[in-house]
Design a protein around this motif. Structure first.
Motif, PDB file in Angstrom:
ATOM      1  N   MET A  27       0.813  -1.208   0.000  1.00 37.94           N
ATOM      2  CA  MET A  27       0.000   0.000   0.000  1.00 37.94           C
ATOM      3  C   MET A  27       0.854   1.269   0.000  1.00 37.94           C
ATOM      4  O   MET A  27       0.333   2.375  -0.184  1.00 37.94           O
ATOM      5  N   ILE A  28       2.166   1.115   0.210  1.00 37.84           N
ATOM      6  CA  ILE A  28       3.048   2.288   0.161  1.00 37.84           C
ATOM      7  C   ILE A  28       3.100   2.864  -1.249  1.00 37.84           C
ATOM      8  O   ILE A  28       3.286   4.069  -1.440  1.00 37.84           O
ATOM      9  N   TYR A  29       2.927   1.992  -2.253  1.00 35.44           N
ATOM     10  CA  TYR A  29       3.004   2.465  -3.646  1.00 35.44           C
ATOM     11  C   TYR A  29       1.989   3.565  -3.956  1.00 35.44           C
ATOM     12  O   TYR A  29       2.373   4.638  -4.448  1.00 35.44           O
ATOM     13  N   PRO A  30       0.678   3.365  -3.706  1.00 23.63           N
ATOM     14  CA  PRO A  30      -0.258   4.465  -4.000  1.00 23.63           C
ATOM     15  C   PRO A  30       0.012   5.704  -3.154  1.00 23.63           C
ATOM     16  O   PRO A  30      -0.227   6.832  -3.593  1.00 23.63           O
ATOM     17  N   LEU A  31       0.525   5.493  -1.923  1.00 23.05           N
ATOM     18  CA  LEU A  31       0.882   6.638  -1.082  1.00 23.05           C
ATOM     19  C   LEU A  31       2.048   7.409  -1.700  1.00 23.05           C
ATOM     20  O   LEU A  31       2.026   8.638  -1.765  1.00 23.05           O
ATOM     21  N   ARG A  32       3.069   6.670  -2.191  1.00 20.06           N
ATOM     22  CA  ARG A  32       4.245   7.308  -2.793  1.00 20.06           C
ATOM     23  C   ARG A  32       3.859   8.065  -4.063  1.00 20.06           C
ATOM     24  O   ARG A  32       4.436   9.134  -4.358  1.00 20.06           O
ATOM     25  N   LYS A  33       2.892   7.565  -4.812  1.00 24.36           N
ATOM     26  CA  LYS A  33       2.460   8.253  -6.031  1.00 24.36           C
ATOM     27  C   LYS A  33       1.903   9.637  -5.722  1.00 24.36           C
ATOM     28  O   LYS A  33       2.068  10.567  -6.512  1.00 24.36           O
ATOM     29  N   ARG A  34       1.241   9.764  -4.570  1.00 29.44           N
ATOM     30  CA  ARG A  34       0.599  11.027  -4.234  1.00 29.44           C
ATOM     31  C   ARG A  34       1.564  11.995  -3.544  1.00 29.44           C
ATOM     32  O   ARG A  34       1.337  13.195  -3.561  1.00 29.44           O
ATOM     33  N   LEU A  35       2.622  11.463  -2.938  1.00 31.77           N
ATOM     34  CA  LEU A  35       3.630  12.317  -2.288  1.00 31.77           C
ATOM     35  C   LEU A  35       4.731  12.625  -3.283  1.00 31.77           C
ATOM     36  O   LEU A  35       5.801  12.019  -3.289  1.00 31.77           O
ATOM     37  N   THR A  36       4.471  13.584  -4.166  1.00 33.23           N
ATOM     38  CA  THR A  36       5.384  13.853  -5.276  1.00 33.23           C
ATOM     39  C   THR A  36       6.767  14.329  -4.828  1.00 33.23           C
ATOM     40  O   THR A  36       7.744  14.133  -5.536  1.00 33.23           O
ATOM     41  N   GLY A  37       6.845  14.950  -3.651  1.00 35.25           N
ATOM     42  CA  GLY A  37       8.139  15.474  -3.218  1.00 35.25           C
ATOM     43  C   GLY A  37       8.913  14.548  -2.288  1.00 35.25           C
ATOM     44  O   GLY A  37      10.009  14.882  -1.841  1.00 35.25           O
ATOM     45  N   ALA A  38       8.365  13.374  -1.986  1.00 36.29           N
ATOM     46  CA  ALA A  38       8.990  12.468  -1.004  1.00 36.29           C
ATOM     47  C   ALA A  38      10.033  11.572  -1.669  1.00 36.29           C
ATOM     48  O   ALA A  38       9.920  10.343  -1.691  1.00 36.29           O
ATOM     49  N   THR A  39      11.078  12.188  -2.221  1.00 32.28           N
ATOM     50  CA  THR A  39      12.123  11.415  -2.896  1.00 32.28           C
ATOM     51  C   THR A  39      12.890  10.520  -1.925  1.00 32.28           C
ATOM     52  O   THR A  39      13.493   9.529  -2.339  1.00 32.28           O
ATOM     53  N   TRP A  40      12.860  10.870  -0.630  1.00 34.92           N
ATOM     54  CA  TRP A  40      13.570  10.070   0.369  1.00 34.92           C
ATOM     55  C   TRP A  40      12.953   8.673   0.499  1.00 34.92           C
ATOM     56  O   TRP A  40      13.597   7.729   0.991  1.00 34.92           O
ATOM     57  N   MET A  41      11.722   8.507   0.016  1.00 38.33           N
ATOM     58  CA  MET A  41      11.062   7.209   0.097  1.00 38.33           C
ATOM     59  C   MET A  41      11.477   6.262  -1.030  1.00 38.33           C
ATOM     60  O   MET A  41      11.155   5.083  -1.009  1.00 38.33           O
TER      61      MET A  41
END
Length: 247
Positions: free
Chosen positions: A24-38
């Motif tokens: 479920m981290i994948y859809p979350l990462r898609k929406r957090l465009t600036g979270a390159t640390w992830m």
């Protein structure tokens, strides 16, 4: 085979559920465009697909591939439905994206590829001109707009069947034309392997153009269905875990 209630079988259940939670981290990462640390979206997409297969497999071993109590049976059925939905979504995804780069293709990308493949084939002497002439009507058919999914599905089936039929029928035409060219004095022979390669590429481009709008529309409809299915799976798993530890 280990039992689900304790030991290895119980651990497999925890591992499987954990895997399903991580994806479920994948859809979350898609929406957090600036979270390159992830990590990149592409990396999480690959993890999402991998865990979407491994997680259910681990849970199947946890369940011993059997339908037990009602609550666990419903959770298992929901899991299998979500897996089937995910595999179907992957099939649609590769038709409208460039590999796994997350770059969604546009109609103009396919039109550019179609034009390039036609030019390559058209440059292959008389045999290439002849083939392009044969396929003009099919290309126009692929470029027609369809108003609904049913028309799109029929067009994809029709275009796919006709391109494979043309590929089979044109082999004889190509051989005859190449033999005729070879018999002409002072005529440079056309490279038959390059011609077949260009023909294959042209037919694939026609299939891509003809199917893009259908697959794009179907992918968007699938996405609206897949998310509720996953939420239903999460609910059934939570009820299963609660029931197991209460009774």
């Amino acid at each position: 085979m280990p039992t689900p209630e304790d030991g290895l079988g119980y651990a497999l259940g925890i591992i499987g559920v954990t895997m399903m939670a991580i994806l479920m981290i994948y859809p979350l990462r898609k929406r957090l465009t600036g979270a390159t640390w992830m990590g990149s979206v592409g990396t999480w997409f690959r993890i999402h697909m991998l865990l979407g297969l491994l997680g259910p497999l681990v849970i199947l071993y946890h369940a011993r591939f059997t339908w037990a109590a009602t609550n666990s049976g419903v959770a298992l059925l929901a899991l299998l439905v979500v897996v089937a939905s995910g595999l179907f979504g992957r099939f649609l995804y590769v038709h409208i994206h460039r590999g796994y780069s997350q770059r969604k293709l546009e109609v103009r990308d396919f039109l550019d590829e179609l034009g390039e493949s036609r030019l390559l084939l058209d440059a292959d002497g008389d045999a290439g001109h002849l083939i392009v002439g044969y396929l003009r009507d099919l290309e126009r058919h692929a470029l027609e707009k369809r108003s609904n999914l049913l028309q799109g599905a029929f067009a994809v089936f029709s275009i796919t069947a006709r391109t494979w039929l043309f590929a089979w029928r044109l082999r004889g035409v190509v051989r005859a034309e190449l033999a005729r060219e070879a018999s002409l004095p002072g005529r440079r022979a056309t490279d038959s392997e390059a011609l077949i390669d260009h023909l294959t590429r042209y037919l694939q481009s026609i299939r891509d153009v003809g199917g893009f709008a259908f697959y794009d529309r179907l992918f968007r409809a699938w996405h609206y269905l897949h998310v509720p299915l996953f939420l239903f799976l999460a609910m059934t798993v939570a009820l299963h875990v609660l029931a197991v530890h209460m009774y």
